[in-house]
Design an enzyme around this catalytic site. Structure first.
Site, mmCIF file in Angstrom:
data_model
loop_
_atom_site.group_PDB
_atom_site.id
_atom_site.type_symbol
_atom_site.label_atom_id
_atom_site.label_comp_id
_atom_site.label_asym_id
_atom_site.label_seq_id
_atom_site.Cartn_x
_atom_site.Cartn_y
_atom_site.Cartn_z
ATOM 1 N N HIS A 141 0.769 -1.145 -0.085
ATOM 2 C CA HIS A 141 0.038 -0.064 0.009
ATOM 3 C C HIS A 141 0.944 1.416 0.112
ATOM 4 O O HIS A 141 0.663 2.159 -0.950
ATOM 5 C CB HIS A 141 -0.967 0.118 1.049
ATOM 6 N N GLU A 142 1.855 1.569 1.031
ATOM 7 C CA GLU A 142 2.768 2.387 1.028
ATOM 8 C C GLU A 142 3.579 2.521 -0.261
ATOM 9 O O GLU A 142 3.586 4.020 -0.422
ATOM 10 C CB GLU A 142 3.657 2.508 2.276
ATOM 11 N N HIS B 25 1.837 4.620 -3.070
ATOM 12 C CA HIS B 25 2.271 6.175 -2.949
ATOM 13 C C HIS B 25 3.582 6.634 -3.500
ATOM 14 O O HIS B 25 3.537 7.443 -4.357
ATOM 15 C CB HIS B 25 1.996 6.524 -1.527
ATOM 16 N N GLU C 126 -4.568 6.742 -2.204
ATOM 17 C CA GLU C 126 -4.670 5.745 -1.541
ATOM 18 C C GLU C 126 -5.141 4.205 -2.350
ATOM 19 O O GLU C 126 -4.661 3.180 -1.839
ATOM 20 C CB GLU C 126 -5.699 5.797 -0.243
ATOM 21 N N HIS D 32 -5.578 9.776 12.441
ATOM 22 C CA HIS D 32 -5.942 10.729 11.422
ATOM 23 C C HIS D 32 -6.850 11.917 11.951
ATOM 24 O O HIS D 32 -6.635 13.079 11.426
ATOM 25 C CB HIS D 32 -6.634 10.166 10.118
#
Length: 611
Positions: free
Chosen positions: A367-368, A371, A395, A497
């Site tokens: 996932h990261e 980015h 995302e 968040h």
């Protein structure tokens, strides 16, 4: 920079036509984009230093540089008012100026801006420094969220132990921030009005460039909710069987401390006690990763290999030299929440993650790295376009790869899954496991921002802010806290968040559009053929598909240079966000849940229905 701006603007006096003015404006954009990249690079460096090592000095330096940049952005805002950019013929020039006209928090007066930085730093620092005492040893009080508390929440099946850690964490991560959060909402609203928005909710939604976007999401969520209700009902049925009536009601909301996640945002950690076919082994390669000597470094190298196999960009050396891929053992406080960073230079991209060798972390790595791939693909764009088509796109990219990586097919390919027997029961188990992450997450993500929208819009009285939060969580997710919460508590900022002022709608959007991306990539790769059982969507592995990689390149390289429907169209020919691909992916599970709900009298709704 000021001399350069004055020189360019002076040229306007001798420009007698719109075409000449637009040429001057274009030159201004070229120069200001370079200046913005330089300033943002410096600010990102000090932010990285603070997030990697939370000290008073690093906080002071971060706030100092941020305040300087705020002044710079105010100068830019004044400069662009001298251009008649709304009349220009070039859509690209108009789009860049429109982006520059949004100054965000920099619009605040200097004193207010400084105060905002203070309250945000205080909330983020409070979250990072939470420590609780051991349930079985009250003298040991050094347990942090990551990794100690999260591991306990994930693995323990003792309701009292789970209740203890939940209460301890929420009391320390959320409640102390209330006064700071109230000031944050006040300053957020003031900033929004200075930017000609009604409130902070409108500011966040404006990033999606569609006045009907909120309504669209509500409609998509309503389409998906019946499947969520089925999953929720089945999980409650199984938890009731496991814990008994005194712990889990047959008809009420789910006690969130039993769901394997501090925020009940994903429930896959309790798959061992709620899977449809418990006699079938679940796909979890964590032990195999450890047995094979996996390290955080190897996990990232494998992620890099996946992107390269699709013909996408290789991680630059700067990434390996400057990233933090494991939790430092020097005792420092840092933000362990996994994050990817763009430093707005060529190839200077990094990840900060306290990586552990587990299957879940393996997926997080991908996932990261999604980015990072996005950063690399659009780094040729002007500064104002060096971001995602909308926040959700950023995302979604890595999550598409995570969907592929999590398939039995891919895990077998890389030698992590052995002797796996694929049959319908195993497939339902795997789909249910995925639903515990992907479907369960949707109402959680929606409420994180619906709650803050309500506060920004003044729709919740300040004296009822905490109750408003839990009402939303129960209404949308059907969960409840393990202990009574009152207005003496303040629980929303116990999510990183919320404490860190990160808009959360991006994750909801991501969890919808990632299935659209995945479906199209799988069809392009020849891994999914609709209505053919030999090529199901839920076992599609796009590893090695240069054709699928080209779809990503077409979209990612645009950055924010086009409205997001254009970027979506560049990927798969569609221009609207829908939940159809989600429904297609989970259709076999839906059919099974519908059948078992009738056979076992397992209800779907969480209110006023008996098993």
């Amino acid at each position: 920079m000021k001399l350069l701006v004055v020189t360019i603007l002076a040229g306007l006096a001798v420009c007698h036509g719109a075409t000449k003015e637009e040429i001057v404006a274009t030159e201004y954009l070229q120069n200001i984009n370079k200046e913005l990249a330089k300033h943002t690079n410096v600010e990102t460096e000090v932010s990285w230093a603070y997030a990697s090592n939370i000290t008073d000095e690093n906080e002071r330096l971060r706030n100092e540089i941020s305040a300087e940049n705020a002044k710079f952005l105010k100068e830019v805002a004044k400069d662009i008012q001298k251009f008649n950019w709304r009349t220009y013929g070039s859509a690209d020039v108009r789009r860049q100026f429109k982006s520059l006209s949004k100054t965000g928090y920099s619009a605040l007066p200097a004193e207010d801006y400084a105060e905002l930085l203070e309250v945000l730093s205080a909330m983020e620092s409070n979250f990072a420094k939470v420590r609780v005492c051991d349930y079985k040893n009250s003298a040991k009080c050094d347990l942090s969220l990551d990794p100690e508390i999260e591991e306990i929440i994930t693995k323990s099946r003792d309701p009292e132990e789970l209740k203890y850690y939940w209460t301890q964490f929420y009391d320390k991560a959320g409640t102390p921030t209330r006064s700071n959060f109230e000031k944050y909402v006040e300053l957020n609203t003031k900033s929004a009005k200075l930017n000609n928005f009604t409130d902070g909710a409108e500011v966040w939604l404006d990033e999606y460039e569609d006045a009907t976007f909120e309504d669209q999401l509500e409609a998509i969520f309503e389409d998906i909710k019946p499947l969520y209700d089925q999953v929720h009902g089945y999980v409650r049925y199984r938890l009731n069987k496991f814990y008994g009536d005194e712990v889990v009601s047959k008809t009420g909301p789910l006690p969130m401390h039993l769901l394997g996640n501090m925020w009940a945002q994903q429930w896959s950690s309790i798959a061992d006690i709620v899977s449809p076919f418990p006699e079938k082994p679940l796909v979890d390669v964590s032990d195999e990763m450890v047995a094979q000597g996996y390290t955080p470094l190897k996990m990232f190298q494998m992620g890099d290999d996946f992107f390269q196999s699709m013909g996408l960009k290789k991680l630059p050396q700067e990434f390996w030299d400057k990233s933090i891929l494991e939790k430092p053992d020097d005792g420092r406080d840092l933000v362990c929440h996994a994050s990817a960073w763009d430093f707005y230079l060529t190839d200077d991209v990094r990840i900060k993650q306290c990586t552990r060798v587990t299957q879940d972390q393996f997926f997080t790595v991908h996932h990261e790295m999604g980015h990072i791939q996005y950063f690399l693909q659009y780094q040729h764009q002007p500064f104002v376009y060096r971001t995602g088509a909308n926040p959700g796109f950023h995302e979604a990219v890595g999550d598409v790869l995570s969907l592929s990586v999590s398939t039995p097919k891919h895990l077998e390919r890389v030698g992590l899954l052995k002797n796996y027997v694929s049959d319908n029961e195993a497939r339902i188990n795997q789909l249910f496991l995925t639903a515990l992450d992907k479907i369960v997450f949707l109402p959680f993500a929606f409420t994180m921002d619906k709650y803050r929208w309500a506060l920004f819009r003044g729709q919740a009285d300040k004296s009822e802010w905490n109750c408003a939060f839990w009402k939303l969580r129960e209404e949308y997710s059907g969960i409840e806290p393990p202990v009574v919460r009152t207005e003496k508590d303040f629980d929303a900022p116990a999510k990183y968040h919320v404490s860190a002022d990160v808009e959360y709608l991006r994750y909801l959007v991501s969890f919808i559009i990632q299935f659209q991306f995945y479906k199209s990539a799988c069809i392009t790769a020849g891994e999914y053929v609709p209505n053919q059982t030999e090529y199901p969507l839920d076992n599609c592995d796009i590893y090695g598909s240069k054709e699928a990689g080209k779809l990503f390149e077409n979209m990612l390289s645009l950055g924010a240079s086009k409205p997001w429907p254009d970027a979506l169209e560049a990927f798969n020919g569609e221009r609207t966000m829908t939940g159809k691909a989600i429904a297609e992916y989970f259709e076999p599970l839906r059919v099974w849940l519908e059948a078992v709900a009738v056979e076992s009298l397992c209800h779907q709704r969480y209110k006023n229905v008996d098993l």
